[in-house]
Design an enzyme around this catalytic site. Structure first.
Site, short mmCIF file in Angstrom:
data_model
loop_
_atom_site.label_atom_id
_atom_site.label_comp_id
_atom_site.label_asym_id
_atom_site.label_seq_id
_atom_site.Cartn_x
_atom_site.Cartn_y
_atom_site.Cartn_z
N LYS A 66 17.40 -41.69 -10.14
CA LYS A 66 17.93 -41.72 -11.50
C LYS A 66 17.96 -40.28 -12.00
O LYS A 66 16.92 -39.70 -12.32
CB LYS A 66 17.05 -42.56 -12.44
CG LYS A 66 17.00 -44.05 -12.10
CD LYS A 66 15.84 -44.39 -11.25
CE LYS A 66 15.78 -45.91 -11.01
NZ LYS A 66 14.82 -46.23 -9.94
N ASP A 115 -6.50 -34.77 -12.23
CA ASP A 115 -7.39 -33.85 -12.96
C ASP A 115 -6.74 -33.29 -14.22
O ASP A 115 -7.07 -32.16 -14.64
CB ASP A 115 -7.84 -32.71 -12.04
CG ASP A 115 -8.76 -33.19 -10.93
OD1 ASP A 115 -9.23 -34.35 -11.00
OD2 ASP A 115 -9.01 -32.43 -9.97
#
Length: 486
Positions: A226, A411
């Site tokens: 897309k 993280d």
């Protein structure tokens, strides 16, 4: 006469087992994951004729002779273009955060270029916001608009997108639109393609489904990207098809689809443009490599922020790169790992990487929809839950619609956002695209989105899950064996 029929019977029996042996040998000789090979062998031996036909249809990656030749021939010119792009050294990042270094090194060595900096990014979490922003960008386009989508369905704001494209084409903007044949079959059966072509828009039906060529090309190979590119400077990508959720699959019983898109400005549009150019050449045979980036326009000048690497997969592109990228990202996690996907049917390697991360103390969270539009995937994905829960992974089941977003956050710093699901089709087969973003500010934005998803979800209880019935367990394992097809 009896002898004749006896001979025919023995010949048929011999040919049948020769075919089974040949297919078995072909499966064993292919370099594929052991669970995938075992699943195919079980299907073939349990349902022999059906299994053999199914394997020839879906078991191997056949792009088709013509497309395969185009994919092979395009790389010399593409390689030269990428080599020339390296002369624009100021757009390439020279350093990454500690958590992102291994992944960016992997992509640089496999794709030939580093991540690019100087980009501006915006997360779009609502379909209305995405479509309205896109309409505004189309209205301001001056040179070219390129799009590729898996699904394009009329209705709602999508109709305004069409009108904006027609208006852009009428004022001289070169518009190209490439849509997957299977995903957009309703669109191609409507009057919209003719209307757009009459306005001067190039509309291409990618990987056209043709029952007369089922054994010459793998029919379930899909163009799943897309992407929107405008004036070689603005780019969109993410999980959202060109649909207005208020008018899409309303009878599926799963609620509105929830997607995540990224709007970008800057040099990243050039690297995404290379992917689009390759797709266009594979499908049409026409070469449209984008111009180099404008050296005077970099919207975000900080040296080490908003760094993006683009990963493309599919026939003709580096094999298994998205799978390798996911493994590298999971193993790089030290504190937290959050993953969202509508279809969770991971490879054994990815499953073990996720479980290992949880075992070594990483806070691992996986967010999936409670219900989705694929019964087979829903049952197959549940076959992995017990092992994940035993490892300490938290599984959230989203209840406020079909969560279609595909994202990974490592993280709080390293983000992966794109079109690839955590299933076999996305990891090994389809044309997909994923953004790697090394930026704490973008990671913070993505974390807020994922926190909102978790707030609208129910946390799966490990003890309750362990008490599910034997019937449920058997059904899960049964559908697990079909994972190579999912």
């Amino acid at each position: 006469m009896i002898t004749f029929y006896t001979v025919i019977s023995w010949l048929s029996f011999f040919c049948y087992w020769l075919l089974v042996a040949g297919v078995t040998l072909r499966i064993l000789m292919k370099r594929r994951a052991v669970p995938s090979a075992m699943a195919w062998l079980l299907i073939i031996y349990i349902l022999p004729l059906v299994g053999i036909v199914t394997y020839f249809l879906f078991g191997e990656l056949h792009l088709g002779k013509r497309r395969a030749e185009r994919a092979k021939s395009m790389w010399p010119s593409t390689a030269n273009w990428l080599k020339a792009l390296k002369d624009y050294q100021h757009i390439f990042a020279t350093q990454n955060s500690e958590v992102a270094i291994p992944l960016f090194k992997l992509c640089e060595r496999r794709q030939g270029i580093s991540g690019v900096k100087g980009n501006q990014l915006q997360l779009l979490t609502h379909a209305d916001d995405t479509l309205k922003a896109l309409i505004q960008d189309i209205e301001q386009a001056r040179h070219n608009i390129e799009m590729v989508f898996y699904i394009w369905q009329s209705g709602g704001l999508v109709d305004q997108v069409v009108e904006s494209l027609i208006a852009a084409a009428s004022r001289g903007v070169h518009c190209r639109l490439m849509l997957d044949s299977a995903g957009s079959r309703q669109f191609f059966r409507s009057s919209s393609p003719m209307k757009m072509r009459n306005a001067g828009i190039e509309v291409v039906e990618a990987l056209k489904v043709n029952l007369f060529r089922v054994f010459l090309r793998r029919m379930d190979l899909r163009q799943h990207r897309k992407v929107v590119l405008i004036d070689n400077f603005i780019a969109y990508t993410g999980s959202m098809n060109m649909v207005d959720p208020r008018f899409f699959k309303q009878n599926a019983g799963v609620g509105q689809w929830i997607d995540l898109m990224v709007r970008m400005e800057g040099p990243v549009a050039t690297t995404i443009g290379v992917v689009y150019a390759c797709d266009w050449e594979i499908e049409t045979g026409k070469r449209i490599l984008p111009p180099p980036p404008d050296v005077n326009v970099m919207p975000f000048e900080q040296k080490s922020s908003h760094i993006i690497q683009v990963i493309a997969s599919g026939p003709g592109f580096p094999e298994e790169l998205i799978h390798q990228a996911l493994l590298t990202a999971v193993y790089a996690a030290r504190r937290q790992l959050i993953m969202t996907t509508p279809y969770f049917v991971p490879s054994d390697d990815l499953l073990h990487a996720i479980c290992t991360a949880a075992h070594r103390g990483v806070d691992v969270n996986i967010i999936v929809p409670r219900n989705n539009d694929s019964m087979m995937v829903r049952w197959a994905s549940r076959s992995f839950f017990a092992e994940l829960l035993e490892s300490g992974v938290k599984i959230y089941q989203f209840e406020d619609g079909l969560l279609h977003s595909k994202s990974v956050l490592v993280d709080g710093q390293l983000s992966l956002v794109g079109t690839a699901n955590l299933d076999m089709r996305s990891l090994w087969l389809n044309f997909e695209i994923t953004l790697l973003v090394d930026d704490a500010a973008f990671g913070s934005d993505l974390a807020r989105v994922q926190d909102d998803y978790m707030a609208r979800s129910v946390l799966l209880d490990a003890e309750q899950w362990a008490k599910r019935s034997v019937r449920y367990r058997v059904t899960e394992r049964l559908f697990y064996f079909f994972s190579p097809l999912l």
